[in-house]
Structures are given as structure tokens and as C-alpha cells.
Design a protein around this motif. Sequence first.
Motif, PDB file in Angstrom:
ATOM      1  N   ARG A  48       0.834  -1.206   0.000  1.00  0.00           N
ATOM      2  CA  ARG A  48       0.000   0.000   0.000  1.00  0.00           C
ATOM      3  C   ARG A  48       0.869   1.255   0.000  1.00  0.00           C
ATOM      4  N   GLU A  49       1.915   1.256   0.811  1.00  0.00           N
ATOM      5  CA  GLU A  49       2.822   2.411   0.858  1.00  0.00           C
ATOM      6  C   GLU A  49       3.517   2.616  -0.486  1.00  0.00           C
ATOM      7  N   ARG A  50       3.834   1.526  -1.181  1.00  0.00           N
ATOM      8  CA  ARG A  50       4.447   1.641  -2.503  1.00  0.00           C
ATOM      9  C   ARG A  50       3.467   2.275  -3.498  1.00  0.00           C
ATOM     10  N   VAL A  51       2.179   1.903  -3.402  1.00  0.00           N
ATOM     11  CA  VAL A  51       1.151   2.526  -4.246  1.00  0.00           C
ATOM     12  C   VAL A  51       1.089   4.025  -3.976  1.00  0.00           C
ATOM     13  N   LEU A  52       1.080   4.407  -2.708  1.00  0.00           N
ATOM     14  CA  LEU A  52       1.003   5.821  -2.345  1.00  0.00           C
ATOM     15  C   LEU A  52       2.236   6.588  -2.817  1.00  0.00           C
ATOM     16  N   ARG A  53       3.371   5.956  -2.713  1.00  0.00           N
ATOM     17  CA  ARG A  53       4.627   6.594  -3.101  1.00  0.00           C
ATOM     18  C   ARG A  53       4.757   6.715  -4.620  1.00  0.00           C
ATOM     19  N   GLU A  54       4.444   5.647  -5.352  1.00  0.00           N
ATOM     20  CA  GLU A  54       4.649   5.613  -6.799  1.00  0.00           C
ATOM     21  C   GLU A  54       3.425   6.028  -7.598  1.00  0.00           C
ATOM     22  N   LYS A  55       2.261   6.119  -6.923  1.00  0.00           N
ATOM     23  CA  LYS A  55       0.997   6.435  -7.606  1.00  0.00           C
ATOM     24  C   LYS A  55       0.735   5.452  -8.747  1.00  0.00           C
ATOM     25  N   ARG A  56       1.029   4.178  -8.491  1.00  0.00           N
ATOM     26  CA  ARG A  56       0.887   3.120  -9.485  1.00  0.00           C
ATOM     27  C   ARG A  56       0.361   1.868  -8.796  1.00  0.00           C
ATOM     28  N   LYS A  57      -0.642   1.225  -9.385  1.00  0.00           N
ATOM     29  CA  LYS A  57      -1.263   0.054  -8.773  1.00  0.00           C
ATOM     30  C   LYS A  57      -0.318  -1.140  -8.773  1.00  0.00           C
ATOM     31  N   ASN A  58      -0.467  -1.977  -7.736  1.00  0.00           N
ATOM     32  CA  ASN A  58       0.236  -3.251  -7.648  1.00  0.00           C
ATOM     33  C   ASN A  58      -0.621  -4.213  -6.828  1.00  0.00           C
ATOM     34  N   VAL A  59      -0.328  -5.485  -6.913  1.00  0.00           N
ATOM     35  CA  VAL A  59      -1.094  -6.479  -6.150  1.00  0.00           C
ATOM     36  C   VAL A  59      -0.613  -6.463  -4.706  1.00  0.00           C
ATOM     37  N   HIS A  60      -1.432  -5.903  -3.830  1.00  0.00           N
ATOM     38  CA  HIS A  60      -1.067  -5.858  -2.414  1.00  0.00           C
ATOM     39  C   HIS A  60      -2.268  -6.110  -1.498  1.00  0.00           C
ATOM     40  N   ALA A  61      -3.426  -6.397  -2.091  1.00  0.00           N
ATOM     41  CA  ALA A  61      -4.629  -6.616  -1.291  1.00  0.00           C
ATOM     42  C   ALA A  61      -5.481  -7.701  -1.940  1.00  0.00           C
ATOM     43  N   GLY A  62      -6.151  -8.473  -1.088  1.00  0.00           N
ATOM     44  CA  GLY A  62      -7.017  -9.518  -1.609  1.00  0.00           C
ATOM     45  C   GLY A  62      -7.736 -10.230  -0.482  1.00  0.00           C
ATOM     46  N   VAL A  63      -8.334 -11.354  -0.825  1.00  0.00           N
ATOM     47  CA  VAL A  63      -9.130 -12.112   0.128  1.00  0.00           C
ATOM     48  C   VAL A  63      -8.583 -13.536   0.215  1.00  0.00           C
ATOM     49  N   CYS A  64      -8.301 -13.992   1.438  1.00  0.00           N
ATOM     50  CA  CYS A  64      -7.886 -15.373   1.685  1.00  0.00           C
ATOM     51  C   CYS A  64      -9.100 -16.149   2.163  1.00  0.00           C
ATOM     52  N   GLY A  65      -9.211 -17.391   1.722  1.00  0.00           N
ATOM     53  CA  GLY A  65     -10.319 -18.208   2.184  1.00  0.00           C
ATOM     54  C   GLY A  65     -10.293 -19.585   1.583  1.00  0.00           C
ATOM     55  N   ASN A  66     -11.315 -20.366   1.922  1.00  0.00           N
ATOM     56  CA  ASN A  66     -11.457 -21.725   1.400  1.00  0.00           C
ATOM     57  C   ASN A  66     -12.298 -21.675   0.129  1.00  0.00           C
ATOM     58  N   TRP A  67     -11.724 -22.196  -0.956  1.00  0.00           N
ATOM     59  CA  TRP A  67     -12.376 -22.183  -2.259  1.00  0.00           C
ATOM     60  C   TRP A  67     -12.717 -23.605  -2.664  1.00  0.00           C
ATOM     61  N   TYR A  68     -13.992 -23.809  -2.953  1.00  0.00           N
ATOM     62  CA  TYR A  68     -14.442 -25.125  -3.399  1.00  0.00           C
ATOM     63  C   TYR A  68     -14.871 -25.068  -4.861  1.00  0.00           C
ATOM     64  N   GLY A  69     -14.695 -23.933  -5.499  1.00  0.00           N
ATOM     65  CA  GLY A  69     -15.155 -23.705  -6.867  1.00  0.00           C
ATOM     66  C   GLY A  69     -14.513 -24.591  -7.904  1.00  0.00           C
ATOM     67  N   MET A  70     -13.358 -25.137  -7.608  1.00  0.00           N
ATOM     68  CA  MET A  70     -12.722 -26.031  -8.573  1.00  0.00           C
ATOM     69  C   MET A  70     -13.511 -27.327  -8.705  1.00  0.00           C
ATOM     70  N   PHE A  71     -14.318 -27.655  -7.695  1.00  0.00           N
ATOM     71  CA  PHE A  71     -15.109 -28.877  -7.718  1.00  0.00           C
ATOM     72  C   PHE A  71     -16.596 -28.610  -7.941  1.00  0.00           C
ATOM     73  N   VAL A  72     -17.074 -27.483  -7.427  1.00  0.00           N
ATOM     74  CA  VAL A  72     -18.506 -27.189  -7.445  1.00  0.00           C
ATOM     75  C   VAL A  72     -18.732 -25.774  -7.963  1.00  0.00           C
ATOM     76  N   THR A  73     -19.672 -25.627  -8.875  1.00  0.00           N
ATOM     77  CA  THR A  73     -20.105 -24.296  -9.306  1.00  0.00           C
ATOM     78  C   THR A  73     -21.530 -24.127  -8.826  1.00  0.00           C
ATOM     79  N   ASP A  74     -21.732 -23.228  -7.885  1.00  0.00           N
ATOM     80  CA  ASP A  74     -23.036 -23.057  -7.264  1.00  0.00           C
ATOM     81  C   ASP A  74     -23.487 -21.607  -7.416  1.00  0.00           C
ATOM     82  N   ASP A  75     -24.175 -21.317  -8.522  1.00  0.00           N
ATOM     83  CA  ASP A  75     -24.646 -19.961  -8.773  1.00  0.00           C
ATOM     84  C   ASP A  75     -25.676 -19.508  -7.749  1.00  0.00           C
ATOM     85  N   THR A  76     -26.425 -20.454  -7.165  1.00  0.00           N
ATOM     86  CA  THR A  76     -27.421 -20.114  -6.149  1.00  0.00           C
ATOM     87  C   THR A  76     -26.745 -19.512  -4.923  1.00  0.00           C
TER      88      THR A  76
END
Length: 131
Positions: A48-76
Motif C-alpha cells: 500500500r505504501e508503494r502505491v502511495l509513493r509511486e501512484k501506481r497500482k500493484n497487487v497488495h490486497a485480496g481475500v484469503c479463504g477456502n475455495w471449493y469452486g474447482m469442484f462445485v459451481t453453485d450460482d445459487t
Amino acid sequence: MKVFVYFNLHKKCFSIKALEGAMKGRVVAHRDNVLLFHATFKVSQAGRERVLREKRKNVHAGVCGNWYGMFVTDDTSLTAVKERGELITYNPYKYTTFVYKDTEEEATTSWCTGLFTDTETRRASIYAWSS
């Protein structure tokens, strides 16, 4: 599978990186919509500090969790999260963490999280369902 999901600015969809197993550390899939359980919202403060300093986006934020989508697709389930969940946002220029859009309170964890890419605008949105 435990994963880290972030919005890929080049592909305009979500990249899913494995946090365990034989593919640990590698992107294992790209999806427009992702359903995660027992999610945690993560922001690297150094990134985040690098984004503020360089005014350029980078991958520094996201969501960690358990993903079952590789086995199940549940649109509901995805639809239910979008209808019942609260909208989450993150802007490195305004916030140090992910926050609930309506209240601007810090969002740290969620029982069920839906990550969505709008098919027309290719913009991302995140909904957290905590109960």
C-alpha cells in the motif's frame, strides 16, 4: 483449498492463487465470480505504501479463504451472498484496510464472501455475508 484471490487488472477478472498443496504460490485459475468460505481480508501495508509513493497500482490486497469452486459451481450460493451480504470496498488512497461501503467500518473476516466481476464494465465488487 486455501487460496488468495485478487482482481487482475490485466485480465479484468479474479486471479486465484493457491496457498497450500502442490500448486502453492501459483495462480491456479481465473474466474469472473468466486465464492469463498471463512474469508479474511488482507492488505500488505508495504505494498500500500508503494502505491502511495509511486501512484501506481500493484497487487497488495485480496481475500484469503477456502475455495471449493474447482469442484462445485453453485450460482445459487453466489446469488444469495450478493443479495444478503454487505458490499466491501478498498481504496489504498482512502483506507488502510478493506471496509464496509455503507459504514466505512473495517472488514476483517466473513463467513461467506462473493467476489464478482460485472460482465459489462469489468469492474469488481465484493460482498461479505457474516451470518
